[in-house]
Design an enzyme around this catalytic site. Structure first.
Site, mmCIF file in Angstrom:
data_model
loop_
_atom_site.group_PDB
_atom_site.id
_atom_site.type_symbol
_atom_site.label_atom_id
_atom_site.label_comp_id
_atom_site.label_asym_id
_atom_site.label_seq_id
_atom_site.Cartn_x
_atom_site.Cartn_y
_atom_site.Cartn_z
ATOM 1 N N ARG A 15 -2.282 -1.324 -1.189
ATOM 2 C CA ARG A 15 -2.433 0.210 -1.387
ATOM 3 C C ARG A 15 -1.891 1.054 -0.036
ATOM 4 O O ARG A 15 -2.185 2.048 -0.163
ATOM 5 C CB ARG A 15 -3.942 0.352 -1.186
ATOM 6 C CG ARG A 15 -4.520 0.484 -2.717
ATOM 7 C CD ARG A 15 -5.466 -0.664 -3.132
ATOM 8 N NE ARG A 15 -5.617 -0.626 -4.561
ATOM 9 C CZ ARG A 15 -6.340 -2.008 -4.945
ATOM 10 N NH1 ARG A 15 -6.570 -3.155 -4.236
ATOM 11 N NH2 ARG A 15 -6.586 -1.807 -6.205
ATOM 12 N N LYS A 65 1.670 -12.573 8.494
ATOM 13 C CA LYS A 65 1.267 -12.019 9.814
ATOM 14 C C LYS A 65 1.244 -12.941 10.925
ATOM 15 O O LYS A 65 1.832 -12.771 11.983
ATOM 16 C CB LYS A 65 -0.423 -11.879 9.683
ATOM 17 C CG LYS A 65 -0.699 -10.847 8.777
ATOM 18 C CD LYS A 65 -2.258 -10.222 8.876
ATOM 19 C CE LYS A 65 -2.487 -9.217 8.070
ATOM 20 N NZ LYS A 65 -3.848 -8.832 8.339
#
Ligand code: ATR
Length: 279
Positions: A15, A65
């Protein structure tokens, strides 16, 4: 034209383009923020050619990450401790990486539960993954007095605790309902309660009515944990707040303006998650 993006594999669910797109428009900045699918074997090459490809930086999500942490220069001590990067930016030709999850969590809490005094508080954190690590570190930095980490796999919670001092202890997963006495803040960092996952089974009857309850899960916007806590009269802070607040620093680093998390932005993303939101 300043460019940034979010990289992940897969990435279609992100998003972040809605959030940054909203801020670009709001501030009248000529910029672009896109979703870029990057396979694990292409990550190093992608980061290495960031500048050549005209990017001011990027957000990093699953599963990149930790790998990204090893490929960029950690920008600060907290990022070094977390060993994971969610925001990459370019300064003086160097590719830097930082982690904004902790500040996203704290700023969301401050906005959603302004009466909560983090300093001196006692927190219970459910889960011991990367999100729990960022949250425990942020709570400690903000002066929490005591944090109890409760995780299904005891080895992971004790390993997390060992990284911090005596203020952080672990407890067995079976004790999650019993240990809620005197808790000022209850945080769910597990995936339980997420759409498609099992529910988090916890009994809140020992929880003080003044305790704040928050969840990092934001699909659904209100998890069963939050609904249950709200029904009991506890203040609840939804996981969407952390997603919105963690995005602030990236936007500032790439586009040079510190944006605000507005109700309008919240509702825009909430409607994307749940088309029935606000109807
Ligand atoms: P993240 O880095 O986003 O925090 P993660 O490392 O996958 O994600 O962590 C997910 C957390 O949810 C873990 O604490 C995990 O517990 P384990 O360490 O025991 O795996 C927790 N979790 C996931 N499914 C669970 C379940 N069915 N019951 C209890 N805990 C669960």
């Amino acid at each position: 034209m300043i460019k940034a993006c979010v990289i992940g594999w897969p990435i279609s669910h992100s998003r972040s383009p809605i959030i940054h797109g909203y801020w670009l428009q709001k501030h009248g900045i000529e910029g672009a923020y896109t979703r870029e699918p990057v396979e694990p074997e292409r990550l190093a090459a992608f980061l290495g050619s960031l500048v050549q490809n005209g990017y001011a930086g990027c957000n990093v999500t699953l599963p990149h990450k930790e790998t990204t942490f090893g490929l960029v220069k950690p920008a600060d001590e907290a990022t070094r401790l977390l060993g994971a990067v969610n925001t990459v930016y370019v300064r003086d030709g160097a590719i830097l990486g930082t982690n904004t999850d902790g500040e996203g969590f704290i700023n969301s809490l401050k906005a959603g539960a302004p009466e909560l005094e983090i300093k001196g508080s006692r927190a219970i954190v459910l889960g011991a993954g990367g999100a729990a690590l960022a949250i425990v570190n942020a709570l400690l930095t903000n002066g929490a007095a005591e944090i109890v980490v409760i995780n299904r796999s005891a080895g992971k919670s004790s390993a997390l605790c060992e990284r911090f001092g005596a203020r952080v202890t672990s407890a067995d997963w079976s004790l999650r309902s019993e240990l809620l006495d005197d808790c000022d803040l209850l945080v769910n960092t597990t995936s339980l309660g997420m759409k498609g996952q099992p529910e988090l089974d916890i009994d809140l009857h020992r929880l003080d009515s003044k305790a704040v309850v928050t969840d990092i899960v934001y699909t659904p916007l209100r998890t069963a944990l939050l609904n249950d806590a709200a029904r009991r009269g506890n203040r609840v802070v939804e996981g969407l707040g952390m997603l919105l607040h963690q995005a602030v620093r990236g936007f500032e680093l790439w586009f040079g303006t510190r944006p605000s998390v507005t109700t309008e932005l919240h509702d825009l993303v909430a409607r994307d998650i749940d088309p029935e939101y606000g109807k």
